[in-house]
Design an enzyme around this catalytic site. Structure first.
Site, mmCIF file in Angstrom:
data_model
loop_
_atom_site.group_PDB
_atom_site.id
_atom_site.type_symbol
_atom_site.label_atom_id
_atom_site.label_comp_id
_atom_site.label_asym_id
_atom_site.label_seq_id
_atom_site.Cartn_x
_atom_site.Cartn_y
_atom_site.Cartn_z
ATOM 1 N N HIS A 42 44.143 4.441 14.565
ATOM 2 C CA HIS A 42 43.900 3.467 13.508
ATOM 3 C C HIS A 42 43.183 2.222 14.030
ATOM 4 C CE1 HIS A 42 44.681 2.030 9.434
ATOM 5 N NE2 HIS A 42 45.000 0.858 9.944
ATOM 6 N N HIS A 45 44.935 3.231 2.822
ATOM 7 C CA HIS A 45 46.369 3.005 3.031
ATOM 8 C C HIS A 45 47.093 4.278 2.609
ATOM 9 C CE1 HIS A 45 49.323 -0.494 3.667
ATOM 10 N NE2 HIS A 45 48.493 -0.433 4.685
#
Length: 743
Positions: A44, A91
């Site tokens: 990430h 998300h």
């Protein structure tokens, strides 16, 4: 505690990475330091499995004001002394586990990326993917995610002006939640996410830190499994009212001239933003973690380093102007604390109550610095064999195409998303110029300038599944087509690349070829990639999601008066198809959902043909020769015609092309086609302006009746009701069935 390779593995670091960390430090890290590397070297934050390919995308252009990836969001020149700041991010994992907060904090995080650069957010968009809407799990995820997006955006006060929603079984376990924000900043008022100036104080501003979100970056860098729910604390908790105050306080403090650099604290928390700001400025920091405002007692050093509590900023302030900053945040009743200072040695030193808890070189932690970069193996997916074997000639055209059309308009991916969009405030701020006049891309007033923006998100992931290279090109082309059809000039792209596990060679093949296709199309349209987000590990034990490289694109209009709407304007206007009809039914919703064909090639597409089409449509709009423009996409020509008629309840009378099979003519999704209408007295001028570009005269606009090949298909109002209420009716029917089951 003894730190071993097993400890590193528990923190989602490989044995090789553990050895690399020891080599870089010249020693074995302590637990706090290993946690820091775990967050920073997660997929990430480090983009370790994607950065090689991301660098191949076109990332420069005449209007680019910062280099791609250099700041929190892309920044492009819109003229008149203003810049457009925009970005899209995912998300997904948090939303799969806790739909409401996962989606809400996704919205909050993307807005912070905009105003941390000094821009005021003026518009939000989203791109959502869910499983089969008939399943209870999908309905629960849909309700929670939409509620979360609506709650945060509505309370924060930025209109949700556009987006897209698709439903497919591939997203059953792992929904996708991609949030985009667009803002405006005045020239000379941008703020960089850079730390500099030895001795300058480092401030923590915004909400107090808690244990929510700890390890969120690592959590987002792993497949979703049945045990993922046990990691629920990794999902952050948002407060939109606190963020609204933070927005106003940050924009106000920027005006004081006291801010040297500022960055939103999102993924990986304090360790991420101290390291990124320091590495960028080639400096270090000394941080006293015990000075960080907290809302929970006795938080440990590693918890403070990795917490992803929302609505927080890290700010470097010019020495001597501390009181100015404190005064602004006191006015807005927000926590504000001096937690350290900038040094010139490149080291991050974290203390708790005077004791050194971690000492790390900032450069070695970050993307573009010491974070590892990998080149993964890839191979063509086995399912491509099934795609190549598809032969459309084996499918007969259904006899009752009107019945097929009825089924088509009720498909959740095609039907109106009204059930969803009414939960979003689309009008707050009075900037949305598409509320009552539908356009292919959302049109937003770029206040305080005189210009307007055209903004959109696009990606048909089934096309990308069928052909990653061509499908990604189509995603870029459709985004540009939507902006062009709305009267805008495409400027730039932000992308959100949603794929499965990068260690799966077939998934990585999809990723690599999607990047290649995206890059090719962005070069053609001169829309550089300003930044974005890679989201891997969208995978569960049943397999990966469809490859979904979502394109967020912005375009520019010199004036809102230049916009072109998609709706029919009056009876007797002539309907034309700019482009040409095709026998192509490949990858269409008709083929996939109605005929039940899972594997077929991507629809017909030629990049040069698409580019020429868009230039032609832009010229027609500028010349005032057309009354409406609507691109042909999901559902084919028939759905495009319906959508053009709905706003004013006008119908159409058309004749099909005899050289094309009728199901392909009505429902095929071949690209590079735009439906336009022309006033009767402008027909000659329009056809002359078309020159040698292919076009077809389809028919005329009616007062409400739909007629195809002299057969009445009913009134536009009936179709509108069916289209508008399909999702709501499906959800209501499911609830009724559940109620009967429990009796």
């Amino acid at each position: 505690m003894e730190i071993t390779a097993k400890t590193a593995q528990q923190l989602r670091l490989t044995e090789e990475e553990f050895e690399l960390i020891k080599k870089k430090l010249g020693r074995t890290p302590n637990f706090n330091e290993l946690c820091a590397f775990s967050g920073m070297w997660s997929e990430h934050c480090s983009y370790k499995n994607s950065i090689k390919w991301l660098k191949t995308l076109p990332r420069e252009g005449d209007r680019m004001l910062v280099k791609a990836g250099e700041e929190n969001a892309g920044l492009m020149d819109m003229g008149d002394g203003f810049g457009i700041v925009f970005k899209i991010e995912s998300h997904n994992h948090p939303s799969a586990i806790e739909p409401f907060q996962g989606a809400a904090t996704g919205v909050g995080g993307i807005h912070r990326d905009i105003f941390t650069m000094g821009a005021r957010p003026i518009a939000a968009l989203n791109s959502l993917r869910f499983g089969d809407l008939k399943e209870s799990k999908t309905q629960r995820l849909l309700a929670g995610i939409v509620h979360g997006i609506g709650h945060y955006g509505n309370c924060f006060g930025v209109p949700t002006v556009g987006g897209e929603v698709y439903f497919a079984h591939a997203y059953h376990t792992n929904p996708l939640v991609n949030a985009m924000s667009v803002g405006i900043v005045k020239e000379g008022e941008t703020v960089s996410a850079t730390a500099k100036g030895k001795g300058n104080p480092v401030f923590f501003v915004g909400s107090a830190t808690g244990k929510d979100g700890i390890g969120g970056a690592s959590f987002a860098s792993a497949d979703i499994t049945a045990e993922s729910v046990e990691e629920l604390p990794a999902v952050q908790v948002g407060d939109p009212f606190q963020e609204k105050k933070l927005l106003e306080a940050c924009l106000e403090v920027i005006q004081t001239g006291a801010v040297v650099g500022m960055q939103d604290m999102g993924a990986a928390g304090i360790i991420c933003y101290t390291s990124e700001m320091s590495a960028k400025g080639e400096v270090g920091m000394i941080i006293d973690l015990d000075k960080v405002p907290t809302r929970q007692k006795n938080m440990k050093a590693w918890e403070l380093l990795l917490s992803e509590s929302q609505e927080r900023m890290l700010m470097v302030v010019e020495r001597g102007k501390e009181d100015v900053v404190l005064e602004v945040f006191d006015k807005w009743d927000l926590p504000c604390a001096e937690i350290g200072e900038v040094t010139n040695d490149g080291l991050l030193k974290f203390y708790m109550h005077g004791q050194l808890e971690a000492e790390l070189p900032a450069y070695e932690l970050v993307l573009g610095g010491g974070a590892p970069q990998y080149d993964r193996e890839y191979k063509e997916p086995d399912y491509f064999k099934n795609i190549r074997e598809f032969d459309p000639s084996t499918l007969a055209t259904p006899r009752d195409l009107k019945a097929v059309a009825r089924q088509l308009v009720e498909l959740p991916s095609i039907a109106s998303k009204k059930w969803i969009t009414v939960q979003y405030d689309s009008m707050v701020g009075t900037a949305n110029a598409s509320t009552n006049e539908p356009t292919d891309a959302a049109i937003v007033l770029a206040k305080p300038s005189e210009k307007a923006l055209a903004v959109t998100t696009d990606c048909n992931s089934r096309y990308v599944f069928a052909d990653p290279y061509k499908g990604a090109m189509i995603a870029v082309a459709e985004a540009a087509r939507n902006i062009t059809c709305s009267g805008g000039e495409p400027l730039g792209v932000t992308n959100c690349l949603n794929f499965g596990n990068p260690y799966d060679p077939e998934v990585y093949y999809q990723f690599v070829h999607a990047i290649k296709g995206m890059g090719e199309a962005c070069k053609k349209f001169d829309t550089p990639v300003t930044g974005g987000n890679v989201s891997f590990y969208n995978q569960n034990p049943d397999g990966a999601v469809y490859p979904t490289p979502t394109i967020g694109m912005v375009g520019l209009l010199d004036s809102v008066d230049d916009k072109m709407t998609l709706d029919f304007k009056q009876m007797m206007d002539t309907i034309y198809l700019v482009g040409k009809s095709s026998n192509d039914i490949n990858c269409s919703d008709y083929l996939h959902q109605i005929q039940g064909v899972e594997f077929s090639p991507a629809p017909q597409f030629d990049l040069d043909e698409e580019f020429t089409l868009q230039k032609k449509v832009a010229k027609l709009i500028r010349a005032g020769l057309i009354q409406s423009a609507h691109d042909v996409s999901e559902g084919g020509l028939f759905v495009t015609l319906l959508e053009s008629g709905f706003n004013r309840q006008l119908g159409f009378a058309i004749e099909s092309n005899a050289s094309v099979r009728k199901d392909a003519f009505l429902f095929g999704e071949a690209q590079s086609r735009v439906l336009v209408t022309v006033k009767v007295h402008q027909i000659v001028a329009f056809e002359k302006a078309m020159g040698d570009h292919p076009f077809e005269k389809l028919g005329t606009v009616t007062s409400g009746e739909i007629v195809i090949d002299n057969e009445s298909w009913g009134e536009i109002g009936e179709w509108h009701d069916q289209y508008d209420n399909a999702i709501g009716n499906m959800l209501a029917a499911h609830k009724s069935e559940e109620a009967l089951t429990t009796l």
